[in-house]
Design a protein around this motif. Structure first.
Motif, PDB file in Angstrom:
ATOM      1  N   ILE A   1     -25.425 -41.358 -40.575  1.00 52.44           N
ATOM      2  CA  ILE A   1     -24.797 -41.634 -40.643  1.00 52.44           C
ATOM      3  C   ILE A   1     -25.261 -42.381 -41.664  1.00 52.44           C
ATOM      4  O   ILE A   1     -25.993 -43.357 -41.974  1.00 52.44           O
ATOM      5  N   HIS A   2     -25.249 -42.109 -42.695  1.00 55.25           N
ATOM      6  CA  HIS A   2     -25.249 -43.126 -43.976  1.00 55.25           C
ATOM      7  C   HIS A   2     -24.484 -43.722 -45.379  1.00 55.25           C
ATOM      8  O   HIS A   2     -23.536 -42.569 -45.642  1.00 55.25           O
ATOM      9  N   LEU A   3     -24.139 -44.550 -45.236  1.00 52.57           N
ATOM     10  CA  LEU A   3     -22.610 -45.520 -46.184  1.00 52.57           C
ATOM     11  C   LEU A   3     -24.215 -46.373 -47.002  1.00 52.57           C
ATOM     12  O   LEU A   3     -25.234 -46.111 -47.503  1.00 52.57           O
ATOM     13  N   ASP A   4     -23.485 -46.841 -48.213  1.00 51.25           N
ATOM     14  CA  ASP A   4     -23.839 -47.787 -49.008  1.00 51.25           C
ATOM     15  C   ASP A   4     -25.102 -48.386 -48.575  1.00 51.25           C
ATOM     16  O   ASP A   4     -24.770 -49.451 -47.429  1.00 51.25           O
ATOM     17  N   PRO A   5     -26.180 -48.621 -49.371  1.00 50.15           N
ATOM     18  CA  PRO A   5     -27.443 -49.045 -48.654  1.00 50.15           C
ATOM     19  C   PRO A   5     -27.449 -50.522 -48.795  1.00 50.15           C
ATOM     20  O   PRO A   5     -28.347 -51.233 -48.691  1.00 50.15           O
ATOM     21  N   ARG A   6     -26.589 -51.025 -50.153  1.00 46.12           N
ATOM     22  CA  ARG A   6     -26.444 -52.051 -50.514  1.00 46.12           C
ATOM     23  C   ARG A   6     -25.553 -53.451 -48.893  1.00 46.12           C
ATOM     24  O   ARG A   6     -26.070 -54.714 -49.450  1.00 46.12           O
ATOM     25  N   ILE A   7     -25.212 -52.463 -48.374  1.00 46.83           N
ATOM     26  CA  ILE A   7     -24.600 -53.692 -47.822  1.00 46.83           C
ATOM     27  C   ILE A   7     -24.753 -53.156 -45.877  1.00 46.83           C
ATOM     28  O   ILE A   7     -24.797 -52.275 -45.525  1.00 46.83           O
ATOM     29  N   PRO A   8     -25.406 -54.596 -45.472  1.00 45.58           N
ATOM     30  CA  PRO A   8     -25.948 -54.314 -44.648  1.00 45.58           C
ATOM     31  C   PRO A   8     -25.030 -52.980 -42.962  1.00 45.58           C
ATOM     32  O   PRO A   8     -23.535 -54.120 -43.623  1.00 45.58           O
ATOM     33  N   HIS A   9     -25.071 -52.116 -42.296  1.00 46.43           N
ATOM     34  CA  HIS A   9     -24.892 -51.801 -41.520  1.00 46.43           C
ATOM     35  C   HIS A   9     -25.492 -51.373 -40.474  1.00 46.43           C
ATOM     36  O   HIS A   9     -27.195 -50.937 -40.400  1.00 46.43           O
ATOM     37  N   SER A  10     -24.997 -51.020 -38.872  1.00 40.76           N
ATOM     38  CA  SER A  10     -25.657 -50.121 -38.247  1.00 40.76           C
ATOM     39  C   SER A  10     -24.669 -49.550 -37.054  1.00 40.76           C
ATOM     40  O   SER A  10     -23.624 -49.759 -36.867  1.00 40.76           O
ATOM     41  N   VAL A  11     -25.554 -48.878 -36.137  1.00 37.85           N
ATOM     42  CA  VAL A  11     -24.789 -47.414 -35.274  1.00 37.85           C
ATOM     43  C   VAL A  11     -25.489 -47.947 -33.976  1.00 37.85           C
ATOM     44  O   VAL A  11     -27.012 -47.404 -34.387  1.00 37.85           O
ATOM     45  N   LYS A  12     -25.628 -48.612 -32.820  1.00 39.61           N
ATOM     46  CA  LYS A  12     -26.425 -47.875 -31.636  1.00 39.61           C
ATOM     47  C   LYS A  12     -26.018 -47.796 -31.021  1.00 39.61           C
ATOM     48  O   LYS A  12     -24.807 -48.321 -30.437  1.00 39.61           O
ATOM     49  N   MET A  13     -26.799 -47.126 -29.622  1.00 39.87           N
ATOM     50  CA  MET A  13     -25.796 -46.454 -28.498  1.00 39.87           C
ATOM     51  C   MET A  13     -26.307 -47.434 -27.379  1.00 39.87           C
ATOM     52  O   MET A  13     -28.006 -47.569 -27.299  1.00 39.87           O
ATOM     53  N   THR A  14     -25.816 -47.876 -27.005  1.00 36.40           N
ATOM     54  CA  THR A  14     -26.299 -49.280 -26.140  1.00 36.40           C
ATOM     55  C   THR A  14     -25.809 -48.692 -24.682  1.00 36.40           C
ATOM     56  O   THR A  14     -27.070 -50.192 -23.721  1.00 36.40           O
ATOM     57  N   LYS A  15     -25.834 -47.734 -24.306  1.00 41.58           N
ATOM     58  CA  LYS A  15     -25.792 -47.434 -22.718  1.00 41.58           C
ATOM     59  C   LYS A  15     -25.012 -46.265 -22.161  1.00 41.58           C
ATOM     60  O   LYS A  15     -24.685 -45.581 -23.744  1.00 41.58           O
ATOM     61  N   ILE A  16     -25.696 -45.810 -21.558  1.00 47.31           N
ATOM     62  CA  ILE A  16     -25.688 -44.155 -20.677  1.00 47.31           C
ATOM     63  C   ILE A  16     -25.388 -44.681 -19.768  1.00 47.31           C
ATOM     64  O   ILE A  16     -26.977 -45.049 -19.160  1.00 47.31           O
ATOM     65  N   GLN A  17     -24.478 -43.554 -19.399  1.00 38.35           N
ATOM     66  CA  GLN A  17     -24.738 -43.493 -17.322  1.00 38.35           C
ATOM     67  C   GLN A  17     -24.903 -42.049 -17.167  1.00 38.35           C
ATOM     68  O   GLN A  17     -23.526 -41.666 -17.816  1.00 38.35           O
ATOM     69  N   ALA A  18     -24.781 -41.519 -16.131  1.00 36.58           N
ATOM     70  CA  ALA A  18     -24.834 -39.606 -16.049  1.00 36.58           C
ATOM     71  C   ALA A  18     -25.947 -39.280 -14.591  1.00 36.58           C
ATOM     72  O   ALA A  18     -26.368 -40.182 -15.118  1.00 36.58           O
ATOM     73  N   GLY A  19     -25.558 -38.960 -14.321  1.00 37.41           N
ATOM     74  CA  GLY A  19     -25.965 -37.936 -13.009  1.00 37.41           C
ATOM     75  C   GLY A  19     -26.036 -39.265 -11.998  1.00 37.41           C
ATOM     76  O   GLY A  19     -25.534 -39.802 -11.768  1.00 37.41           O
ATOM     77  N   GLY A  20     -26.589 -38.445 -10.861  1.00 38.41           N
ATOM     78  CA  GLY A  20     -26.226 -39.418  -9.571  1.00 38.41           C
ATOM     79  C   GLY A  20     -27.625 -38.678  -9.032  1.00 38.41           C
ATOM     80  O   GLY A  20     -28.677 -39.134  -9.067  1.00 38.41           O
ATOM     81  N   LYS A  21     -27.965 -38.886  -7.319  1.00 32.13           N
ATOM     82  CA  LYS A  21     -28.765 -39.387  -6.318  1.00 32.13           C
ATOM     83  C   LYS A  21     -29.692 -38.164  -6.559  1.00 32.13           C
ATOM     84  O   LYS A  21     -30.960 -38.014  -6.067  1.00 32.13           O
ATOM     85  N   ASN A  22     -28.634 -36.739  -7.092  1.00 32.68           N
ATOM     86  CA  ASN A  22     -29.459 -35.020  -6.571  1.00 32.68           C
ATOM     87  C   ASN A  22     -30.053 -34.826  -7.864  1.00 32.68           C
ATOM     88  O   ASN A  22     -29.381 -34.879  -8.978  1.00 32.68           O
ATOM     89  N   THR A  23     -31.156 -34.560  -8.038  1.00 36.59           N
ATOM     90  CA  THR A  23     -31.928 -34.236  -9.569  1.00 36.59           C
ATOM     91  C   THR A  23     -31.545 -32.621  -9.562  1.00 36.59           C
ATOM     92  O   THR A  23     -31.814 -32.068 -10.563  1.00 36.59           O
ATOM     93  N   ASN A  24     -31.396 -31.785  -8.326  1.00 37.01           N
ATOM     94  CA  ASN A  24     -31.111 -30.468  -9.287  1.00 37.01           C
ATOM     95  C   ASN A  24     -29.300 -30.084  -9.780  1.00 37.01           C
ATOM     96  O   ASN A  24     -29.093 -29.108  -9.488  1.00 37.01           O
ATOM     97  N   ILE A  25     -28.594 -31.036  -9.608  1.00 36.92           N
ATOM     98  CA  ILE A  25     -27.587 -31.218 -10.227  1.00 36.92           C
ATOM     99  C   ILE A  25     -27.198 -31.450 -12.172  1.00 36.92           C
ATOM    100  O   ILE A  25     -28.307 -32.346 -12.040  1.00 36.92           O
ATOM    101  N   ILE A  26     -26.766 -30.730 -12.359  1.00 35.60           N
ATOM    102  CA  ILE A  26     -26.709 -30.993 -14.113  1.00 35.60           C
ATOM    103  C   ILE A  26     -25.589 -31.501 -14.131  1.00 35.60           C
ATOM    104  O   ILE A  26     -24.086 -31.094 -14.188  1.00 35.60           O
ATOM    105  N   PRO A  27     -25.049 -32.627 -14.757  1.00 39.96           N
ATOM    106  CA  PRO A  27     -24.450 -33.882 -14.731  1.00 39.96           C
ATOM    107  C   PRO A  27     -23.242 -33.131 -15.948  1.00 39.96           C
ATOM    108  O   PRO A  27     -23.440 -32.883 -17.191  1.00 39.96           O
ATOM    109  N   GLY A  28     -21.955 -32.523 -15.727  1.00 36.72           N
ATOM    110  CA  GLY A  28     -21.604 -32.642 -16.677  1.00 36.72           C
ATOM    111  C   GLY A  28     -20.892 -33.940 -17.278  1.00 36.72           C
ATOM    112  O   GLY A  28     -19.782 -34.258 -18.395  1.00 36.72           O
TER     113      GLY A  28
END
Length: 375
Positions: free
Chosen positions: A209-236
């Motif tokens: 995402i690119h907006l007016d560079p003269r004005i400070p701005h940001s977007v960050k992903m700060t948390k993500i959760q997916a999947g369980g105890k089994n590593t052979n399952i692709i989480p939906g």
């Protein structure tokens, strides 16, 4: 023996620092402050359905302008030395003590009570951005003409013994989002859409995402959760959180449009439910030149012009600015106080030099007098 104002301020700080309470749970703090306000000549107002307390001092049945002085009350919930607990690592214990000091200093001024109308606003829940809005809902500022706040500043922003007349906070939005799909066997990746890959693609897109560079701005992903105890399952299914920042409210609006466009594109691309489940946010500062000038004059009279800083622009946020957004005629400014604060705000072991608390008391006291001198 009568205690000095400094001794009273330090005593109240010590008590509040040792009895922190998180947002909307400031019951003991409310009672403690309420008792002090009542004991020191204020009409006290509390609320049946929330914490927070108001003290009215002076002559309210006149045509005097009403000056509000706001202090935030809540502590953070964070890990301190291996234990999660309430912790005053943002300085709200200091803010409350300083504002109480202003009341005590007013009392020592002969005959001032008939010449002022001061509303001391001890506001809950600043840390989750909802306390100021609740005070607006309670009509706390409906008759307030000027509003002053205070916040301790890290040493990296404001040097010890110095002060800034206004803190220009940015806008903040915090999104909680869920991805709803179906799981699949690890050997059959063609049968579902991997929620981790979907989130990763969203992360990649928001970074572009690119907006007016003269004005400070940001977007960050700060948390993500997916999947369980089994590593052979692709989480939906999965969930993630985003932190959006912009230095003004107009750019924040544009930033939100871009982010939501990305969500919509991903829904169409993968035929998935991508739902925004919760949004919190704080508006950017809307400054007022008259209030800033009053605070600037008060700093110079208290600390000397050599210790006056320029307005402080910071990407941090504070729900103080909801007051001016909800009441555009309100003339408001937040004082930034240099006090050798380190390592930084919200650090679990944040410390500052208590000797500078009286600078805050004296500057806000002068701001009150200067406000009424203008009238």
């Amino acid at each position: 023996m009568l205690r000095s104002i400094q001794e009273q301020v330090l005593e109240s700080f010590h008590y509040l620092h040792c009895h922190p309470e998180i947002s909307w749970e400031e019951a003991n703090t409310t009672n403690y402050i309420g008792q002090l306000l009542e004991k020191n000549g204020c009409k006290v107002v509390k609320f049946d359905d929330c914490t927070g307390v108001i003290g009215e001092y002076g002559k309210f049945d006149s045509d005097l302008p009403i000056v509000g002085i706001r202090a935030d009350m809540d502590a953070l919930w964070q890990e301190v030395d291996g234990t999660f607990q309430p912790n005053h690592s943002c300085g709200h214990d200091a803010h409350m003590s300083i504002v109480l000091g202003v009341l005590w200093k007013l009392q020592k001024t002969d005959s001032i009570k008939d010449k002022v109308a001061i509303k001391f606003i001890f506001q809950p829940a600043e840390e989750n951005g909802t306390g100021a809005l609740k005070m607006v809902e309670k009509n706390v500022i409906h008759n307030v003409d000027y509003l002053y706040g205070i916040h301790l500043r890290p040493v990296q922003e404001t040097a010890p013994g110095r002060a800034t007349p206004v803190i220009v906070h940015g806008a903040t939005k915090m999104y909680d989002v869920e991805i709803l799909g179906e799981d699949a066997h690890g050997a059959r990746p063609h049968l579902n859409h991997n929620a981790i890959e979907v989130a990763a693609q969203i992360l990649n897109m928001i970074s572009q995402i690119h907006l007016d560079p003269r004005i400070p701005h940001s977007v960050k992903m700060t948390k993500i959760q997916a999947g369980g105890k089994n590593t052979n399952i692709i989480p939906g299914n999965g969930s993630f959180s985003l932190d959006l920042r912009a230095q003004n409210n107009e750019l924040m609006d544009k930033l939100e449009v871009k982010v939501n466009d990305i969500f919509q594109s991903m829904r169409h691309l993968y035929d998935l439910d991508i739902n925004v489940t919760h949004i919190d946010g704080i508006v950017a500062a809307v400054t007022n030149e008259e209030a800033t000038d009053i605070m600037r004059k008060s700093i110079i009279e208290t600390l000397g012009e050599e210790n006056l800083d320029k307005p402080l622009v910071t990407p941090g946020g504070d729900d103080f600015h909801f007051y001016t957004v909800k009441k555009p005629t309100l003339k408001a400014s937040m004082l930034g106080l240099g006090c050798n604060l380190s390592p930084g705000l919200h650090h679990p072991n944040m410390t500052f030099d208590k000797e500078y608390l009286m600078n805050g008391v004296d500057i806000l006291y002068r701001a009150i007098l200067n406000t009424y001198e203008k009238k």
